[in-house]
Scaffold this motif. Structure first.
Motif, PDB file in Angstrom:
ATOM      1  N   TYR A   1      -7.396   2.810  -2.382  1.00  0.00           N
ATOM      2  CA  TYR A   1      -5.979   2.681  -2.061  1.00  0.00           C
ATOM      3  C   TYR A   1      -5.155   2.657  -3.339  1.00  0.00           C
ATOM      4  O   TYR A   1      -5.620   2.210  -4.396  1.00  0.00           O
TER       5      TYR A   1
ATOM      6  N   ASP B   1     -11.926   5.578   0.713  1.00  0.00           N
ATOM      7  CA  ASP B   1     -12.121   4.126   0.642  1.00  0.00           C
ATOM      8  C   ASP B   1     -11.276   3.471  -0.445  1.00  0.00           C
ATOM      9  O   ASP B   1     -11.372   2.259  -0.673  1.00  0.00           O
TER      10      ASP B   1
ATOM     11  N   GLU C   1      -9.340  -1.511  -3.952  1.00  0.00           N
ATOM     12  CA  GLU C   1     -10.309  -1.348  -2.874  1.00  0.00           C
ATOM     13  C   GLU C   1     -10.379  -2.656  -2.096  1.00  0.00           C
ATOM     14  O   GLU C   1      -9.997  -3.708  -2.609  1.00  0.00           O
TER      15      GLU C   1
ATOM     16  N   TYR D   1      -8.173  -1.927   8.893  1.00  0.00           N
ATOM     17  CA  TYR D   1      -8.087  -1.661   7.462  1.00  0.00           C
ATOM     18  C   TYR D   1      -6.620  -1.481   7.062  1.00  0.00           C
ATOM     19  O   TYR D   1      -5.758  -1.236   7.900  1.00  0.00           O
TER      20      TYR D   1
ATOM     21  N   VAL E   1       0.844  -1.192   0.000  1.00  0.00           N
ATOM     22  CA  VAL E   1       0.000   0.000   0.000  1.00  0.00           C
ATOM     23  C   VAL E   1       0.882   1.245   0.000  1.00  0.00           C
ATOM     24  O   VAL E   1       1.736   1.428   0.869  1.00  0.00           O
TER      25      VAL E   1
ATOM     26  N   GLN F   1      -3.600   6.099   0.671  1.00  0.00           N
ATOM     27  CA  GLN F   1      -5.019   5.850   0.914  1.00  0.00           C
ATOM     28  C   GLN F   1      -5.794   7.135   0.647  1.00  0.00           C
ATOM     29  O   GLN F   1      -5.397   8.217   1.079  1.00  0.00           O
ATOM     30  N   HIS F   2      -6.887   7.014  -0.097  1.00  0.00           N
ATOM     31  CA  HIS F   2      -7.749   8.146  -0.404  1.00  0.00           C
ATOM     32  C   HIS F   2      -9.183   7.738  -0.067  1.00  0.00           C
ATOM     33  O   HIS F   2      -9.856   7.091  -0.875  1.00  0.00           O
TER      34      HIS F   2
END
Length: 365
Positions: free
Chosen positions: A39, A37, A51, A66, A31, A34-35
């Motif tokens: 990724y 909901d 997602e 999460y 990852v 993150q934006h």
């Protein structure tokens, strides 16, 4: 990006072995941002959108369940040509920097995962604060990553030796690096921490120069930066956490939004306050509170000037915060608040005696 190059951004055998426990059709990815909901994840084919699966979302009871920036995850595809990738599993984190989430709840906020080194950035202007460094160090040691103090904007400091002297008593066993943006070689001191497969997270207040430093490492203006305000305070520029890959196999860096006041979710006081812990071992009583007990080594150190009163007070303050957080994790919110009041006013028995005495005096009037 080839699969082999995933090793450049932190992939190790422990993650590969854990991934083999799941569906063989899933792919490793890390990852990077993150934006809400959605990724951004880095796969062997490059950076793509993803997602989380419905099952993963359903099983997540708090935000910490999460994915966070730096996590290694398993996705169903390595490109998003036919739609967003789906994140099915989060692999076990080897380290995680976290803080208490804003508000009065018990939730913890994960800042970044799978970090090797935490750069605690602090500018050598009015932002310099050794008490805040003590707090950052306690949390950094607890994250299982190695902290390094990075002092920025040394060109703005007229009393550098004095500030370094202040750090000596709090940065126990921690490297201190001095940087400046005023000349081309002002960042050479951090080069030894940049290695293939290693992850460095940058934390600190807004405007201390984290983004400027990262841009220097990247060799281009990727992150937005702003000059400090007229009152010598920093301007907030980074709005979300993101993982960036350094060129030439230099590993990755994670930029984080400014955190001037950071609430403790977990802390390693035995590492960040090793001097006080060692003194406490020399006290006459094992349960010494270092207040009025005889033959207290901590009090003696304060009296002879070898231990700062402010450092000891900050140590006690962080201890109280830790105790309160532990209680909140085992008690209901109402019980924890009640216990907090009891601690402030004395034991319940003492309070009952006060109430009893008040009633008795009221009856004599």
């Amino acid at each position: 990006m080839s699969k082999n190059n995933l090793y450049n951004i932190g992939l190790s055998e422990r993650f590969i072995q854990e991934a083999e426990m799941y569906d063989s059709n899933l792919h490793l990815a890390r990852v990077s941002a993150q934006h809400k909901d959605m990724y951004r994840v880095i796969t062997e084919s490059g950076e793509i959108w993803a997602e989380i699966s419905g099952k993963l979302s359903y099983s997540a009871s708090v935000s910490a369940d999460y994915p966070v920036v730096g996590d290694w995850v398993l996705v169903d595809r390595i490109d998003d040509n036919n739609g967003y990738a789906i994140i099915h599993h989060i692999l076990t984190r080897k380290s995680c920097f976290e803080r208490k989430a804003a508000g009065t709840g018990q939730e913890r906020q994960k800042i970044a995962a799978n970090i090797d080194t935490v750069f605690i950035c602090m500018s050598l202007n009015n932002d310099f604060n050794v008490r805040r460094i003590e707090r950052y160090l306690a949390i950094a040691w607890d994250s299982m990553a190695v902290p390094v103090i990075v002092l920025t904007k040394s060109d703005l400091c007229s009393d550098l030796p004095t500030k370094l002297k202040e750090l000596e008593s709090v940065a126990i066993g921690v490297d201190v690096v001095i940087t400046t943006s005023m000349n081309g070689d002002g960042y050479t001191g951090i080069g030894k921490y940049l290695h293939k497969g290693k992850t460095i997270a940058f934390i600190g207040s807004s405007g201390v120069g984290k983004s400027t430093l990262i841009n220097k490492l990247l060799g281009e203006q990727v992150l937005v930066t702003k000059e400090i305000r007229g009152d010598d305070k920093g301007r907030h520029t980074t709005t979300h956490r993101q993982l960036l890959v350094l060129s030439d196999g230099g590993g990755v860096v994670i930029d984080t939004p400014g955190m001037r006041e950071i609430q403790i979710a977990g802390a390693d006081l035995s590492r960040s306050f090793a001097d006080i812990e060692e003194l406490a071992e020399k006290c006459r009583f094992r349960d010494c509170k270092h207040e009025s007990e005889p033959q207290c080594a901590v009090k003696k150190a304060i009296e002879d000037g070898t231990l700062s009163v402010k450092r000891f007070e900050n140590y006690k303050k962080l201890q109280r915060e830790m105790v309160f957080e532990v209680r909140k994790s085992t008690l209901s919110a109402a019980q924890a608040e009640k216990q907090k009041i009891v601690d402030m006013m004395g034991s319940l028995d003492a309070q009952k005696q006060v109430v009893k005495g008040n009633r008795k005096n009221k009856g004599k009037r």
